[in-house]
Design a protein around this motif. Structure first.
Motif, mmCIF file in Angstrom:
data_model
loop_
_atom_site.group_PDB
_atom_site.id
_atom_site.type_symbol
_atom_site.label_atom_id
_atom_site.label_comp_id
_atom_site.label_asym_id
_atom_site.label_seq_id
_atom_site.Cartn_x
_atom_site.Cartn_y
_atom_site.Cartn_z
ATOM 1 N N ASP A 119 57.238 30.834 61.629
ATOM 2 C CA ASP A 119 58.077 31.468 62.446
ATOM 3 C C ASP A 119 57.743 31.559 63.968
ATOM 4 O OD1 ASP A 119 59.990 31.797 60.327
ATOM 5 O OD2 ASP A 119 59.013 33.874 59.880
ATOM 6 N N ASP A 151 64.543 34.456 60.863
ATOM 7 C CA ASP A 151 64.175 33.879 59.666
ATOM 8 C C ASP A 151 64.858 34.594 58.489
ATOM 9 O OD1 ASP A 151 62.336 32.916 57.367
ATOM 10 O OD2 ASP A 151 61.387 34.903 57.469
ATOM 11 N N ASP A 174 64.153 34.892 54.459
ATOM 12 C CA ASP A 174 63.141 35.259 53.415
ATOM 13 C C ASP A 174 62.237 36.191 53.945
ATOM 14 O OD1 ASP A 174 64.602 33.992 51.410
ATOM 15 O OD2 ASP A 174 63.710 32.227 52.441
ATOM 16 N N ASN A 175 62.373 37.722 53.451
ATOM 17 C CA ASN A 175 61.118 38.491 53.767
ATOM 18 C C ASN A 175 61.265 39.200 55.398
ATOM 19 O OD1 ASN A 175 59.672 39.885 52.434
ATOM 20 N ND2 ASN A 175 57.675 38.864 52.957
ATOM 21 N N THR A 176 62.495 38.710 55.918
ATOM 22 C CA THR A 176 62.665 38.974 57.361
ATOM 23 C C THR A 176 64.012 40.186 57.272
ATOM 24 O OG1 THR A 176 61.618 37.158 58.508
ATOM 25 C CG2 THR A 176 63.260 38.460 59.655
HETATM 26 MG MG LIG Z 1 60.028 34.633 55.751
#
Ligand SMILES: [Mg+2]
Length: 240
Positions: A189, A9, A11-13
């Protein structure tokens, strides 16, 4: 089963989403305030309302995250008409500020380098429009380590829909059990990948107490706090 591919993933990963988003939204507020003199409280109320409306109307599609649609709806609320120049200005202000403020999480670059060095295929699998995700890969300077990008705009549905994962696997010609999914969102996810038999790694700062959870698809196979921890997990998986 020997693993050949890692699905990430974005975004934010691989980078922190919130700090970049907050700065971008503050910039949008300043631009709008200059144009029409609006309080930040009212701005946030209208922004959240606009976002919610678009989310509901376009739920499950990449367009549900389209900032231009959010700002168009917001300006419709403040101006009761289309103000093309202003809407585009807000959209540009958002993304220019967002892209400038993105930072890779600790150890991401070295992990991607190591995965590439050891011959893994790497795919980014992301719920957003392709153009902006391509820009993020460039700004984050990770494009050279990524083999393919699969977006919900391209797939027609968002994670956890299987089509997202199948699209990614088809690009690299890998089977589900030859790949590992890494992401920060249990529903999108983890449950999406588990449903196809892909091994899953959840990245989360929170302590995982999965005993309390049902043994359903949202339970990750592994939990990590930082990206470099996945190297050992993948190494161990190769021996299984
Ligand atoms: Mg994410």
């Amino acid at each position: 089963m020997v693993k050949k591919a890692i699905l990430f993933d974005l975004d934010n990963t691989l980078y922190e989403y919130e700090p970049a988003h907050k700065k971008a939204l503050r910039k949008v507020y300043r631009v709008l305030n200059k144009a029409i003199n609006i309080s930040s409280k009212k701005f946030m109320r209208l922004y959240n309302l606009s976002r919610l409306e678009i989310h509901q109307e376009l739920s499950g599609t990449a367009s549900s995250h389209n900032r231009t649609l959010y700002f168009q709806r917001l300006v419709e609320k403040t101006h009761n008409t289309v103000e093309s120049k202003l809407i585009l200005k807000l959209s540009d202000a958002y993304w220019n500020t967002f892209l400038k403020n993105m930072k890779l999480k600790k150890g991401v670059l070295s992990t991607l380098k190591e995965l590439k060095r050891t011959g893994f295929k790497i795919v980014i699998i992301s719920d957003l429009t392709t153009k902006i995700q391509l820009k993020k890969l460039l700004v984050l300077k990770i494009n050279d380590y990524i083999d393919f990008l699969a977006t919900s705009e391209e797939a027609g549905s968002e994670k956890p829909h299987s089509i997202m994962f199948l699209l990614a696997l088809n690009k690299i010609k890998c089977l589900p059990n030859e790949s590992v999914m890494v992401g920060d969102n249990k529903k999108a996810d983890i449950s999406g990948a588990n449903a196809l038999g892909i091994d899953t790694i959840l990245i989360s700062k929170q302590k995982g107490n999965f005993k309390k959870e049902l043994e359903d698809y949202s339970k990750p196979n592994y939990l990590i706090k930082e990206i470099p921890e996945l190297l050992k997990i993948i190494k161990d998986l190769q021996k299984k």
